[in-house]
Design a protein around this motif. Structure first.
Motif, short mmCIF file in Angstrom:
data_model
loop_
_atom_site.label_atom_id
_atom_site.label_comp_id
_atom_site.label_asym_id
_atom_site.label_seq_id
_atom_site.Cartn_x
_atom_site.Cartn_y
_atom_site.Cartn_z
N ILE A 1 0.73 -1.13 0.08
CA ILE A 1 0.02 0.00 -0.05
C ILE A 1 0.98 1.21 0.03
CG2 ILE A 1 -0.43 0.26 2.42
CD1 ILE A 1 -3.19 -0.43 0.07
N GLY A 2 2.00 1.12 0.78
CA GLY A 2 3.30 2.47 0.85
C GLY A 2 3.57 2.81 -0.58
N SER A 3 3.86 1.65 -1.39
CA SER A 3 4.47 1.87 -2.47
C SER A 3 3.54 2.73 -3.37
CB SER A 3 5.13 0.77 -3.47
OG SER A 3 4.47 -0.47 -2.99
N ALA A 4 2.01 2.18 -3.44
CA ALA A 4 1.09 2.87 -4.03
C ALA A 4 1.00 4.40 -3.66
CB ALA A 4 -0.17 2.05 -4.17
N VAL B 1 6.95 -3.99 -8.32
CA VAL B 1 8.06 -3.99 -9.21
C VAL B 1 7.51 -2.91 -10.36
CG1 VAL B 1 8.44 -5.29 -11.62
CG2 VAL B 1 8.31 -6.54 -9.58
N THR B 2 6.24 -2.87 -10.44
CA THR B 2 5.75 -1.52 -11.20
C THR B 2 6.18 -0.20 -10.58
OG1 THR B 2 3.74 -2.80 -11.47
CG2 THR B 2 3.95 -0.56 -12.51
N THR B 3 6.14 0.17 -9.19
CA THR B 3 6.55 1.06 -8.41
C THR B 3 8.04 1.38 -8.70
OG1 THR B 3 4.74 0.53 -6.81
CG2 THR B 3 6.39 2.53 -6.41
N LEU B 4 8.54 0.35 -8.51
CA LEU B 4 10.19 0.24 -8.85
C LEU B 4 10.58 0.78 -10.08
CD1 LEU B 4 12.48 -0.47 -6.62
CD2 LEU B 4 12.76 -2.46 -8.07
N VAL B 5 9.97 0.24 -11.05
CA VAL B 5 10.39 0.81 -12.62
C VAL B 5 9.96 2.24 -12.56
CG1 VAL B 5 9.86 0.45 -14.91
CG2 VAL B 5 10.16 -1.68 -13.47
N CYS B 6 8.71 2.51 -12.23
CA CYS B 6 8.41 3.92 -12.57
C CYS B 6 9.32 4.99 -11.65
CB CYS B 6 6.89 4.42 -11.79
SG CYS B 6 5.77 3.39 -12.91
N MET B 7 9.70 4.53 -10.35
CA MET B 7 10.50 5.50 -9.74
C MET B 7 11.85 5.60 -10.29
SD MET B 7 8.81 6.48 -7.51
CE MET B 7 7.28 6.30 -6.21
N MET C 1 8.79 8.96 -1.83
CA MET C 1 8.96 7.60 -1.67
C MET C 1 9.08 6.86 -0.47
SD MET C 1 11.61 6.76 -4.91
CE MET C 1 11.46 7.77 -6.26
N LEU C 2 10.06 7.73 0.26
CA LEU C 2 10.15 7.26 1.70
C LEU C 2 8.95 7.31 2.76
CD1 LEU C 2 12.42 6.13 3.84
CD2 LEU C 2 12.89 8.44 4.23
N GLY C 3 8.15 8.68 2.46
CA GLY C 3 6.94 9.11 3.15
C GLY C 3 6.08 7.95 2.76
N GLY C 4 5.71 7.66 1.62
CA GLY C 4 4.77 6.66 1.11
C GLY C 4 5.14 5.24 1.96
#
Lengths: 307, 370
Positions: free
Chosen positions: A17-20, A161-167, A257-260
């Motif tokens: 949930i945090g990465s979203a 994975v998607t979050t990582l790629v986007c970031m 990112m960290l805050g999420g």
């Protein structure tokens, strides 16, 4: 062992949930970093992304398309295109005409835009919860000899994975590309950047477009993960993502990112070990605590007042 | 310039006067207040459909004391703040009888205003006991109470000899009230309550809760609240392979839970008022709904129909249009309605009302058990 599995499961839930949240928080933080305003309509952009993705998925399935990756990619593209044009249009219609005035004016304009978009979707799509098809099912299960089984679903892996790629893509874009460099320049000093020949209007539009496309990605992912969407769900997610951005230091991309992630994990740990009732109490309490001791957020730079 | 202004003023005042005539004093206005929009609008649809049908049929049979009933509809979005606004608008509109509201949390604040202003209210759906606990004279309902529904659910779960039970609610008046009643019944029966916990209405992520339920190793989960949250909990529980039986009150029993939870809604247990539309004596009424293209099977359609009918019968029994006389008549009489024979106690609750346990299916149908 049992406790460890339980802890890891809550950690996975929280990180998902945090990465979203982090994906949505990028939109808040970039806009703030560049023009110093809070785009309260951002949560609605995310909600519109989820709706567009759902419409695209339903349409493609009706057309008889069965290959899942293709459906997802097309849905994602549709959501990103619609959301980013929406993000762009919102900036043109509601923020550009009032830019440079007193700070409260764009803020109120943003709240108005948020209410407008919410009600627009209410009218266009109805106010009921709409079920989102579960396209990615199954996952890995880990268990010790005890009864509790930890599960890591394919959907959760997709979100990570998607979050990582986007970031990663976003960081590269900001640090390497020409537009990225212009973005950084504008965020440091809008007036000076414009004197040096940067088309600031274009950069500001680009910021809104990037933020909105990432929100659309989050919309598709979270729509599938939760399983239902409604016109109001952007509001709560927006509030959480805004908190994440402030927690990490508004204006800072790694901070968002960290805050999420911190927000997501603290939420799931609170509901896991205390009670779901205290989830929001603890996350917002944490926010107040961090702001008391570090007013610029975790990774924010102490900043001079912007014009 | 002046003449045209005068003309406009005359035109406006004439039309205002005409509007006044339109609301001829000879009609009896029946306010229908419930959610037309918002997350629980489908229950509002049931309420409006039932009440409109009753008004239509009563008018077709000559009205009440020779006067026609006129429906005046209000949307409260099931939001307590809006409910208060709606209640004040009803007062301004001069309405003396209300069918509504639907959600207990809306009914409660609105009923304060109705009681003060002498408006008679019959709620077809609010089950929170507190609504009739305040000694109000003008508050009635055509539905049972949580304190009746909770024990039915609690007794059913206890009869299945569960190892451990979790009780979850949405922290709202309706959900928490009913969840508390279930928990107390289970405790009395000596069933172990593994957890009693609230979730936030409108939340979407229940993965932490599901993990906790899994850890607690429960075999029954009771949820007090509405379908948007339970639908997601069911779906996320299925994805996490949680092996437990779920149960909820009538607030979860509608077809929208199937669109949210899909296959995961199969086997859900729901306590509902009995299916009044299945009763033999309601056949012609059910047909009237079907001819109109409406579905009479929702839990609040016929309770709303009965609410209008009770007001009509109450006015006739009292031979007066004063809400206080009508309230007295309702308390002393016995009335035949599609939901059975209705008699009221002093508080405004029906002397008997039955809840039945149903098993819900993923195609939106339900079968009664026990």
């Amino acid at each position: 062992m049992q406790d460890l599995l339980y802890f890891s499961q809550q950690l996975i839930n929280g990180l998902t949930i945090g990465s979203a949240y982090a994906l949505i928080a990028i939109g808040y933080t970039m806009v703030y970093g560049i023009i110093g305003m809070i785009n309260f309509a951002h949560g609605e952009i995310y909600m519109i992304g989820a709706y567009t993705a759902l419409i695209a998925i339903t349409g493609l399935t009706a057309l008889g398309l069965a290959w899942l990756p293709l459906i997802l990619i097309v849905a994602l593209l549709c959501a990103m295109i619609v959301s980013s044009s929406m993000g762009w249009a919102v900036e043109r219609v509601a923020y550009r005409p009032v830019r440079g005035r007193h700070r409260l004016i764009p803020l109120i304009s943003a709240i108005g835009m948020s209410i407008f978009l919410q009600n627009y979707v209410h009218l266009a799509q109805g106010s009921r919860n709409i079920g989102f098809p579960a396209l990615i099912e199954g996952g890995f299960n880990f268990s010790a000899d005890g009864a509790f089984e930890m599960s890591l679903s394919y959907m959760q892996i997709t979100i990570f994975v998607t979050t990582l790629v986007c970031m990663t893509a976003l960081s590269l874009f900001i640090s390497r590309s020409r537009t990225g460099r212009a973005c950084r320049a504008v965020s440091q000093d809008l007036g000076m950047a414009s004197l040096l020949g940067i088309d600031t209007n274009r950069i500001i539009s680009a910021t809104f477009i990037i933020g909105a496309s990432l929100a659309a990605v989050a919309g598709l992912l979270l729509g599938m993960y939760y399983g239902s969407i409604d016109p109001l769900f952007g509001f709560i997610a927006g509030l959480k993502a805004f908190t994440a951005a402030v927690l990490g230091g508004i204006g800072s991309i790694p901070g968002a990112m960290l805050g999420g992630l911190i927000l997501g994990v603290s939420e799931s740990m609170t509901s896991g070990y205390l009670s779901g009732e205290y989830k929001d109490v603890v996350s917002f309490g944490l926010l107040i605590l961090i702001l008391l001791f570090k007013p610029t957020g975790l990774l924010g730079k102490p900043e001079v007042e912007k014009i | 310039m002046t003449t045209s202004l005068k003309k406009i003023v005359t035109a406006i005042s004439t039309s205002v006067a005409l509007m006044g005539v339109g609301h001829a004093a000879a009609d009896i206005q029946i306010g229908i207040a419930g959610p037309m929009t918002g997350p629980v609008a489908q229950y509002g649809d049931m309420q409006f459909s039932g009440a409109r049908m009753a008004i239509q049929q009563i008018n077709a049979n000559g009205g009440v004391m020779g006067e026609k009933l006129v429906a005046v509809e209000y949307d409260d979005v099931c939001d307590p703040k809006q409910a208060v606004t709606v209640a004040n608008r009803l007062v301004n509109d001069g309405v003396q009888y209300v069918i509504g509201h639907l959600c207990s949390s809306s009914t409660q604040p609105a009923s304060d205003i109705y009681e003060d202003e002498g408006i008679l209210m019959v709620t077809p759906a609010s089950t929170s006991p507190e609504i009739t606990e305040r000694g109000y004279e003008l508050v009635f309902r055509t539905i049972g109470l949580d304190s009746m529904q909770g024990p039915v659910a609690g007794n059913y779960i206890a009869s299945q000899n569960p190892k451990r039970v979790a009780v979850v609610h949405d922290k709202q008046q309706y959900g928490e009230g009913i969840a508390t009643a279930v928990r107390d019944t289970l405790k009395d029966k000596g069933v172990e309550i593994a957890m009693f916990e609230g979730v936030t209405a409108g939340d979407k992520d229940f993965s932490s809760l599901v993990t906790k339920l899994k850890q607690a190793d429960v075999d029954y989960v009771y949820f007090g609240g509405y379908h948007p949250e339970l639908g997601l909990i069911l779906r996320q529980a299925r994805q996490a392979d949680l092996d437990a039986k779920f149960m909820g009150p009538e607030g979860v029993g509608n077809k929208d839970i199937n669109t949210i939870a899909g296959e995961a809604s199969e086997g859900l247990l729901v306590t509902l008022p009995p299916s009044f539309d299945q009763k033999a004596e309601n056949k012609s009424l059910v047909k009237a709904f079907e001819d109109k293209g409406e579905d009479p099977s929702g839990p609040f359609v016929l309770t709303s129909y009965a609410a209008v009918q009770l007001i009509a019968q109450g006015i006739e029994a009292a031979d007066s249009k004063d809400p206080f006389d009508v309230a007295a008549a309702l308390r002393s009489g016995s009335f035949e309605t599609p939901i059975g024979n209705v008699q009221y106690d002093k508080a405004g609750d029906m002397k008997s009302f039955e809840f039945v346990v149903y098993e819900w299916h993923s195609d939106g149908s339900k079968t009664p058990i026990n």
